[in-house]
Design an enzyme around this catalytic site. Sequence first.
Site, PDB file in Angstrom:
ATOM      1  N   ASN A 147      25.195   8.446  -2.279  1.00 21.05           N
ATOM      2  CA  ASN A 147      26.288   9.538  -2.456  1.00 21.05           C
ATOM      3  C   ASN A 147      25.531  10.863  -2.024  1.00 21.05           C
ATOM      4  O   ASN A 147      24.706  11.419  -2.409  1.00 21.05           O
ATOM      5  CB  ASN A 147      26.738   9.731  -3.933  1.00 21.05           C
ATOM      6  N   GLU A 189      39.191  19.149 -11.656  1.00 21.60           N
ATOM      7  CA  GLU A 189      38.570  18.815 -10.468  1.00 21.60           C
ATOM      8  C   GLU A 189      39.618  18.734  -9.422  1.00 21.60           C
ATOM      9  O   GLU A 189      40.591  17.822  -9.577  1.00 21.60           O
ATOM     10  CB  GLU A 189      37.775  17.950 -10.521  1.00 21.60           C
ATOM     11  N   TYR A 191      41.069  18.329  -5.188  1.00 24.89           N
ATOM     12  CA  TYR A 191      40.911  17.812  -3.772  1.00 24.89           C
ATOM     13  C   TYR A 191      42.148  18.499  -3.133  1.00 24.89           C
ATOM     14  O   TYR A 191      43.186  17.782  -3.450  1.00 24.89           O
ATOM     15  CB  TYR A 191      40.621  16.629  -3.618  1.00 24.89           C
TER      16      TYR A 191
END
Length: 295
Positions: A147, A189, A191
């Site tokens: 990652n 969070e 996106y």
Amino acid sequence: MTAGSTGPTGSTGPTGPTGTTAGPGGSTTSGTTGSTTTSGSAAGGAGGFDGSGGGSTTTTSSSSTSSSTTSSSTTSSSTTSSTTASSSAATTGAGTPTRCTEADLEVCSDRTGTHCGLTFEYWKDRGNGCLVNTADGFRVDWNNINNLLGRKGVRPGGKNNVVTYEADYRPNGNSYLGVYGWTRNPLIEYYILDSWGTWRPPGGEGFRGTVTTDGGTYDIYRTQRVNQPSIDGTATFYQYWSVRQQKRTSGTITVANHFDAWEKQGLTLGSFYEVSLVVEGYQSSGSADVKVSIE
């Protein structure tokens, strides 16, 4: 990436995009399906799949997981105070300078800093990769990474930021490209993704509606992470997603249009921690050369 005094802050993303375990855990309530259309304003010139990828002002390394993957300790008091001082309606005065004369800055280990008027963060857990900050954006490459997340943006950022970018984006496997960040109170969070690799996030769970802006239509999702790393340590929190129906690798992202559309679906944001352009790779290889400006 995950946040912490021992490493960069980050996000907790899906448990894994491959196989039958792909995708983040979504909330059990899908909510009301709806559609919102907004006009995007043109502007001129960021998570990790396993739970890392959030931003931090710390520069020491730590292991973690990420949908933007992230280590799970608390952020420094200075980061916390600067973040909580912003509001969801705030317009940041920070942005890309008219002209940058700083030399390119290569970063190959976990680090957060500033370059050409923007805040950058680089994080990885295992594998090979580097982030190179350039005068007009950044380059990132990764090879056999578990990652990795590289991003550049403004902190704390605000609702009225507009991100204009152009990317030579070449993922070989799982990856994200788009706008990324966190808010506090509530801890969210988020996106806004324009492109991705072999797996389209967040896996189809938690669909809430659509928003049409900046020349495309985005699907809106809400998913939930339970007892996962965040910028405030291990926590349970929601993830908000806008995922473009048709991929693109350049254009303008008017973040307010997404935030307003989420609000209409009952997806409330809090005080901003950051607004960043992110490239993330998960169990993959790839490269990206990104030009970005933020107003």
